[in-house]
Design a protein around this motif. Sequence first.
Motif, PDB file in Angstrom:
ATOM      1  N   LYS A  32      25.592   8.741  26.899  1.00 12.75           N
ATOM      2  CA  LYS A  32      24.975   8.096  25.755  1.00 12.75           C
ATOM      3  C   LYS A  32      23.641   7.488  26.162  1.00 12.75           C
ATOM      4  O   LYS A  32      23.538   6.804  27.182  1.00 12.75           O
ATOM      5  N   ALA A  87      25.957   2.940  25.964  1.00 18.91           N
ATOM      6  CA  ALA A  87      24.792   3.638  26.521  1.00 18.91           C
ATOM      7  C   ALA A  87      24.715   3.421  28.026  1.00 18.91           C
ATOM      8  O   ALA A  87      24.818   2.286  28.501  1.00 18.91           O
ATOM      9  N   GLU A 140      24.462  10.657  21.707  1.00 25.29           N
ATOM     10  CA  GLU A 140      25.069  11.328  22.849  1.00 25.29           C
ATOM     11  C   GLU A 140      24.199  12.487  23.299  1.00 25.29           C
ATOM     12  O   GLU A 140      23.710  13.261  22.470  1.00 25.29           O
TER      13      GLU A 140
END
Length: 288
Positions: A5, A36, A249
């Motif tokens: 991510k 992330a 993603e």
Amino acid sequence: MGVFKAAAVQMRSGTSPERNAADMEALVRQAAGQGATYVQTPEMTGALVRDKEAGAAAFTTEDKDIVVATARRLAKELGIYLHIGSTAIRRADGKLANRAFLFSPDGSLIAGYDKIHMFDVDLDNGESWRESASYEPGTEAAVTDIEGTKLGFAVCYDLRFPQLFRAEAMAGAEVLTVPAAFTRQTGEAHWHVLLRARAIENGAYVVAAAQGGLHEDGRETFGHSLIVDPWGRVIAEAAHNEPGVIVAEFDPAQSLAARRKIPNLRNARDFAVNAGAGEAPRLRGAAS
């Protein structure tokens, strides 16, 4: 790196590096909280200061810069790759660099990049900029590896120079980065189309964290941070100019798939330009 991510942090940096570092930290933590593992902040994360004298007082050397120190600490604490899109750094010769930093999950500096193309333009309605009056341009492109995924660097106005991105893609970059502080006027006209074009031309993901809104120094930036996939599709957007975070993603295999479908990087050829007089320069398709 496999599938991961990525996040783009949208900011509205003011004139105080200390306040901006605190704002950056809150947003980076938000991005990491959403999963992330690569987080990018915008151009001039540390401060947007139009007045040259005020900027001289606000900006310092890399070893003393609060944004650099905060980013290093956050990358290690959160276990992420933290990409400071850029901040103003005073070089050893006293000149300023518009410099990007990428920190690893252990807090070490992986790579840096000094913005190459200076924003020296005269726009409509009297808007005029001379970045070269304050900053020394960089001279080297940069591509680095993050756990098997290659990432290429750019900053803002670099976006208008496709040869930079093509050279990075030819060096293996599967993710191209464009942290920016695009003006509202130019952003409304060109931001989306240029970012999507760079992704399509190079079969690469593009991550563009942006500044947005009316800043303390009087400038107005466009916002609309974007993440684009290698087929040119916008997969995440901050559809406004307010501070915030977008996450998407990434699958590096999608870059390879796009390049197999449209193998323009492999098909590039040398060619000459016939300008009608004198010796024609030889150029390479990869740098045209």
